[in-house]
Design an enzyme around this catalytic site. Structure first.
Site, PDB file in Angstrom:
ATOM      1  N   VAL A 169       0.835  -1.192   0.000  1.00 20.14           N
ATOM      2  CA  VAL A 169       0.000   0.000   0.000  1.00 20.14           C
ATOM      3  C   VAL A 169       0.875   1.250   0.000  1.00 20.14           C
ATOM      4  O   VAL A 169       1.722   1.428   0.883  1.00 20.14           O
ATOM      5  CB  VAL A 169      -0.935   0.019   1.222  1.00 20.14           C
ATOM      6  CG1 VAL A 169      -1.823   1.255   1.200  1.00 20.14           C
ATOM      7  CG2 VAL A 169      -1.788  -1.247   1.266  1.00 20.14           C
ATOM      8  N   CYS A 170       0.666   2.108  -1.005  1.00 19.39           N
ATOM      9  CA  CYS A 170       1.385   3.376  -1.139  1.00 19.39           C
ATOM     10  C   CYS A 170       2.900   3.112  -1.103  1.00 19.39           C
ATOM     11  O   CYS A 170       3.398   2.293  -1.861  1.00 19.39           O
ATOM     12  CB  CYS A 170       0.933   4.366  -0.067  1.00 19.39           C
ATOM     13  SG  CYS A 170       1.392   6.084  -0.421  1.00 19.39           S
ATOM     14  N   GLN A 171       3.643   3.759  -0.224  1.00 15.61           N
ATOM     15  CA  GLN A 171       5.080   3.504  -0.134  1.00 15.61           C
ATOM     16  C   GLN A 171       5.355   2.029   0.137  1.00 15.61           C
ATOM     17  O   GLN A 171       6.360   1.479  -0.329  1.00 15.61           O
ATOM     18  CB  GLN A 171       5.691   4.370   0.966  1.00 15.61           C
ATOM     19  CG  GLN A 171       7.182   4.191   1.137  1.00 15.61           C
ATOM     20  CD  GLN A 171       7.680   4.723   2.464  1.00 15.61           C
ATOM     21  OE1 GLN A 171       6.950   4.715   3.461  1.00 15.61           O
ATOM     22  NE2 GLN A 171       8.917   5.216   2.493  1.00 15.61           N
TER      23      GLN A 171
ATOM     24  N   GLY B  76       3.869  -0.384  -1.176  1.00 13.23           N
ATOM     25  CA  GLY B  76       3.882  -1.058  -2.463  1.00 13.23           C
ATOM     26  C   GLY B  76       5.234  -0.971  -3.136  1.00 13.23           C
ATOM     27  O   GLY B  76       5.693  -1.933  -3.773  1.00 13.23           O
TER      28      GLY B  76
ATOM     29  N   LEU C 216      -1.235  -1.044  -4.388  1.00 11.78           N
ATOM     30  CA  LEU C 216      -2.405  -0.194  -4.177  1.00 11.78           C
ATOM     31  C   LEU C 216      -1.933   1.237  -3.964  1.00 11.78           C
ATOM     32  O   LEU C 216      -1.164   1.506  -3.039  1.00 11.78           O
ATOM     33  CB  LEU C 216      -3.183  -0.699  -2.961  1.00 11.78           C
ATOM     34  CG  LEU C 216      -4.471   0.018  -2.588  1.00 11.78           C
ATOM     35  CD1 LEU C 216      -5.455   0.036  -3.750  1.00 11.78           C
ATOM     36  CD2 LEU C 216      -5.115  -0.655  -1.370  1.00 11.78           C
TER      37      LEU C 216
END
Length: 358
Positions: free
Chosen positions: A150-152, A154, A174
């Site tokens: 998720v975000c960073q 990811g 994501l």
């Protein structure tokens, strides 16, 4: 030669009515906040199954055995707390994954202390993340996990998958930045002229309050003013008020950042764009995007001001996977986690992908 100014006519009676209405709403807001109980985050039952320094691996509990063989490990950003993934049962990514048939784990990075200022990205990815994956494989007697970054987180998950492809069945990203210069990223424009060496050398760990102030500055009117004006509209809806308070608690429950890891991520990713250039190194290890051959599902938001669609969609050209799929959600960055409309479209597709790639 300009136009003459048009005088503004004030209606004292209208002003008085507006003031009385506002005063009434403020009074009801005060009473509603007094009635509200302290909000709780992390709605789904879970158990800590492994710990290493400040990092904790949680397994989410279920009354039913998992249908999918491959366990899912959620890798969240270092910047915020993962509780936004599980605010309440009706808005829970982890709950959807669990109910969709997966064994779900979450690696919680914790809160770095001053002693952690020298932790590097190598320590996070080839240290804590690798050991968490090995622990999951040991518990399930398997060789691979599915990573959901998720975000960073990811970006970190992609680094891990490139470095340890034999341990990764598939990757879901994501709202994940990949090309950090694409899409006129406001964070890139903010970061490109900052001397991060001086920042980290002076501060050690980067305080959460400093980062919160930076994120607020990206949308100051919306975050500092409009949200609290909108809050007045919630005074007659206790459930909506509880949701608002949950988001407030999540927003300001941010950890400090381990100085060395923050320095490397800011310089190598935001300034040098090293991931898409094939120049990113974690310790002695080169992150080679050519090794991202496993199935990939890339999910991003079309109105994301933090991770522009072009930044996230760059993964399609970077990864040589023959099984690459992407989903563009009609949402902003946070809407992916809190919008029921977005989640009703997104969760079933995610569950189907995991089932099909088990």
């Amino acid at each position: 030669g300009g136009r003459a100014a048009v005088p503004i006519k004030l209606d004292p009676a209208h002003i008085e009515r507006e003031w009385r209405e506002l005063s009434g709403r403020l009074a009801r807001l005060h009473e509603e906040l007094r009635r509200q109980r302290p909000v709780t985050l992390a709605a789904s039952p879970r158990q800590a199954v492994w710990q290493d320094d400040g990092a904790t691996l949680y397994r989410y509990l279920s009354d039913r055995p998992a249908r999918n063989r491959t366990p899912v490990l959620i890798v969240y950003s270092l910047i915020n707390r993962p509780s936004i993934l599980d605010l309440r049962p009706q808005r829970s990514l982890v709950g959807a994954l669990r109910d969709g048939g997966s064994d779900v784990y979450l690696l919680d990075w914790g809160y770095p202390t001053p002693a952690d200022r020298f932790l590097s990205l190598d320590d996070y990815v080839n240290g804590y993340l690798d050991r968490a994956v090995r622990e999951i494989c040991r518990r399930h007697d398997c060789d691979e996990v599915a990573l959901l970054g998720v975000c960073q987180g990811g970006t970190l998950a992609l680094c891990y998958a490139a470095l340890h492809p034999q341990r990764v069945r598939g990757v879901i990203t994501l709202v994940t930045p990949v090309d950090f210069h694409a899409g006129e990223s406001v964070l890139y424009r903010l970061c490109k002229h900052i001397d991060f060496d001086r920042v980290v050398d002076a501060a050690g760990n980067v305080p959460a309050d400093v980062l919160n102030a930076i994120f607020v500055s990206l949308k100051p009117y919306r975050v500092l003013s409009q949200r609290y004006v909108d809050m007045l509209g919630l005074v007659d809806d206790p459930q909506a008020m509880t949701e608002f308070l949950r988001m407030e608690q999540w927003m300001y429950d941010s950890p400090d950042q381990a100085g060395e890891a923050f320095r490397q991520f800011a310089k190598d990713c935001y300034q040098r764009n090293a991931l898409v250039r094939g120049e990113l190194r974690l310790g002695d290890h080169a992150v080679d995007p050519a090794r991202l051959t496993m199935p990939i599902l890339n999910v991003y938001a079309s109105a994301d001001h933090l991770v522009p669609p072009a930044s996230a969609a760059a993964l399609g050209a970077l990864a040589p996977s023959r099984d690459y799929c992407e989903i563009a959600l009609n949402s902003g960055h946070l809407g992916v986690f809190i919008s029921g409309r977005v989640q009703r479209a997104f969760f079933p597709a995610l569950i189907d992908w995991l089932r099909d790639h088990d």
